[in-house]
Structures are given as C-alpha cells and as structure tokens.
Design an enzyme around this catalytic site. Structure first.
Site, PDB file in Angstrom:
ATOM      1  CD  GLN A 179       3.513   5.823   2.635  1.00  0.00           C
ATOM      2  OE1 GLN A 179       2.522   5.274   2.167  1.00  0.00           O
ATOM      3  NE2 GLN A 179       4.513   5.146   3.195  1.00  0.00           N
TER       4      GLN A 179
ATOM      5  CG  HIS B 198       0.595   6.982   5.519  1.00  0.00           C
ATOM      6  ND1 HIS B 198       1.766   7.484   6.025  1.00  0.00           N
ATOM      7  CD2 HIS B 198       0.797   5.653   5.352  1.00  0.00           C
ATOM      8  CE1 HIS B 198       2.649   6.501   6.162  1.00  0.00           C
ATOM      9  NE2 HIS B 198       2.085   5.370   5.756  1.00  0.00           N
TER      10      HIS B 198
ATOM     11  CG  HIS C 164      -0.231   1.422   7.398  1.00  0.00           C
ATOM     12  ND1 HIS C 164       0.714   1.008   8.317  1.00  0.00           N
ATOM     13  CD2 HIS C 164       0.419   2.232   6.517  1.00  0.00           C
ATOM     14  CE1 HIS C 164       1.892   1.568   7.999  1.00  0.00           C
ATOM     15  NE2 HIS C 164       1.738   2.300   6.906  1.00  0.00           N
ATOM     16  CD  GLU C 165      -1.020   2.603   2.873  1.00  0.00           C
ATOM     17  OE1 GLU C 165      -0.535   3.745   2.836  1.00  0.00           O
ATOM     18  OE2 GLU C 165      -0.324   1.588   3.040  1.00  0.00           O
TER      19      GLU C 165
ATOM     20  N   GLY D 216       0.828  -1.196   0.000  1.00  0.00           N
ATOM     21  CA  GLY D 216       0.000   0.000   0.000  1.00  0.00           C
ATOM     22  C   GLY D 216       0.864   1.248   0.000  1.00  0.00           C
TER      23      GLY D 216
ATOM     24  CB  CYS E  33       5.488   2.194   7.123  1.00  0.00           C
ATOM     25  SG  CYS E  33       4.983   3.732   6.308  1.00  0.00           S
ATOM     26  CG  LEU E  34       6.486   0.988   1.008  1.00  0.00           C
ATOM     27  CD1 LEU E  34       5.867   1.260  -0.352  1.00  0.00           C
ATOM     28  CD2 LEU E  34       7.558  -0.090   0.910  1.00  0.00           C
TER      29      LEU E  34
HETATM   30 CO    CO Z   1       2.892   3.484   5.668  1.00  0.00          CO
END
Ligand code: CO
Length: 174
Positions: free
Chosen positions: A48, A138, A134-135, A43, A92-93
């Site tokens: 991000q 963000h 999670h997204e 995701g 998380c990226l």
């Molecule tokens: Co993340």
C-alpha cells in the site's frame, strides 16, 4: 511515502519475503506507522506504500499515543483459523471512504517474524484478527472488495468505478 490507491497494479503485484532485518526496515516501519496514523488507519501493508514486500504494521487502537499496541510483522502466515466466522465492517486506506461487510474467521494463530527477524507466534481474536487478515490479504494481492458480500459490493460499485476513472485520468495526465 504515499498511499497507493486502487486500482494501482502495485496492490495486485507479488510481494517478496523480507530478508534484511536492518535499520532501513525499521525506518520503513516508522514511516508506515506515521502515514497510517495521519490517515486515521489501524493497519497498513507494505504494497500500500508501493513496497512489494511481505511486511505489515498495525495498531488496533489506532492511537499514536498507544505505542505498546503497535505490531510489526514480517513474512506472516496463518497457522490455524477458527471455523467460527464473523461479519464485520471494513475500510481500507487504499480505498478512501469505501466500506463494506467482510466475513472472516473470528480467531487465528499467526506465525511471523518480528522487526529483528525473531520468530513470533501469536493468537489473535476478533478486531485484531480481522485487521491482521485484512493486511495479510494485501500481501497476497487480495483486496477487501474481493471478499465483500455481493450486496455490500453493489453498494460501492459506483465509488469503485469513480476510483478507476480517477486513476486513468491521472495516468493520462502524468
Ligand atoms: Co487495506
């Protein structure tokens, strides 16, 4: 397009609603999927990649070949969430190799808009519900480290400090 890493302030900034459902938006989501697959993510939220808009893409399979599993959501919100919660491991990226335990509702009902602005209502469970939440965080400037259990967070304290130092060093050299 590059991934914005913690503690870049763009991850904490306010995100504006998506209003233009045009070809540019579609091109942006394609680029986000490409970046997500190349970094082995499931995701990715627009902040991000330095775009402070309320847009997320995800694919629970994480597989570039399973395009049917790709989801694009604009201006998403949670209409209902289960009282039942579940612990799960998240990464998380924007945090490279940092992982930790986060507790989240196990099922949710989501209202959003699709790529063409059409209303979307879906019920999500378990893994997909976790990715979505999670997204969505963000998009509200909330990061998974904010929701980690104290025990989990203490395990990654050193790694987080390293990321902050790395960020400061890059600012100083730019
Ligand atoms: Co993340």
């Amino acid at each position: 397009m590059d991934i914005v890493l913690y503690p870049d302030p763009r991850l904490r900034a306010k995100n504006a609603p998506v209003t233009n459902f045009d070809a540019e938006l579609e091109a942006t989501t394609r680029e986000m999927f490409k970046l997500m697959y190349s970094t082995k993510g499931v995701g990715l939220a627009a902040p991000q990649v330095g775009l402070n808009i309320r847009l997320m893409v995800y694919n629970p399979s994480g597989s570039e070949k399973k395009t049917d599993d790709e989801v694009v959501l604009c201006n998403p919100k949670i209409a209902w969430k289960s009282k039942v919660k579940e612990d799960g491991q998240e990464g998380c990226l924007s945090f490279l190799n940092i992982c930790g335990q986060v507790t989240r509702p196990i099922s949710i009902k989501v209202q959003a808009q699709g790529l063409n602005g059409e209303p979307v209502e879906v019920e999500l469970e378990e893994w997909e519900a976790r990715i979505f939440q999670h997204e969505l965080d963000h998009l509200d400037g909330i990061l998974f480290i904010d929701r980690m259990s104290p025990a989990s967070k203490s395990l990654v304290k050193g790694d987080l400090e390293d990321m902050v130092q790395e960020y400061k060093d890059q600012l100083a050299n730019s």
